[in-house]
Motif scaffolding. Sequence first.
Motif, short mmCIF file in Angstrom:
data_model
loop_
_atom_site.label_atom_id
_atom_site.label_comp_id
_atom_site.label_asym_id
_atom_site.label_seq_id
_atom_site.Cartn_x
_atom_site.Cartn_y
_atom_site.Cartn_z
N ALA A 4 17.20 111.97 -13.28
CA ALA A 4 17.62 112.44 -11.97
C ALA A 4 17.63 111.25 -11.00
CB ALA A 4 16.65 113.49 -11.46
N LYS A 5 18.51 111.32 -10.02
CA LYS A 5 18.57 110.25 -9.03
C LYS A 5 17.42 110.40 -8.05
CE LYS A 5 23.46 109.57 -9.32
NZ LYS A 5 24.42 108.69 -8.79
N LYS A 6 16.98 109.29 -7.52
CA LYS A 6 15.88 109.34 -6.55
C LYS A 6 16.32 110.12 -5.32
CE LYS A 6 13.29 105.21 -7.58
NZ LYS A 6 12.75 103.96 -7.05
N GLY A 7 15.44 110.95 -4.85
CA GLY A 7 15.71 111.72 -3.66
C GLY A 7 16.57 112.96 -3.90
N ALA A 8 16.88 113.24 -5.14
CA ALA A 8 17.73 114.38 -5.41
C ALA A 8 16.92 115.65 -5.52
CB ALA A 8 18.51 114.18 -6.70
#
Length: 135
Positions: A131-135
Amino acid sequence: MCQRPPVEVDVRTGGRINDAIHHTARDLTDDQWGVLDPLTPEPKPRNDGRGRPWKSRRSVLNGMLWVLPTGAPWADLPEAYPSFQTCHRRFQRWVRPGVMKGILQALGLDLTLRGALDVREAFIDATFVPAKKGA
């Protein structure tokens, strides 16, 4: 040309069955190859006659079919198959014009007809996608 000594390897672990033709327990059966043979293009020899002879399409395809479901790096291809560079290069040549798509569809159809594959209900697990950071 030097002959390799016979190899004795446990077949249950994916070792060689027949060292003379380098088949392993995971390789295509003669019936499967009979279906796929017309789908795999014959390599074109160079016009100047130079270079090494092409490895057999069947052994290269068996190498590809060892790598694809395992997710292993091409460099980890067992010695029972042609070099990983050969298999990977041929894989790239076959993906671009859609040859691999036809091969995989034919194998899927063969499994479906034999009752070994039913894709009416399938689950895809994407836990390997970060997962992307902050998602």
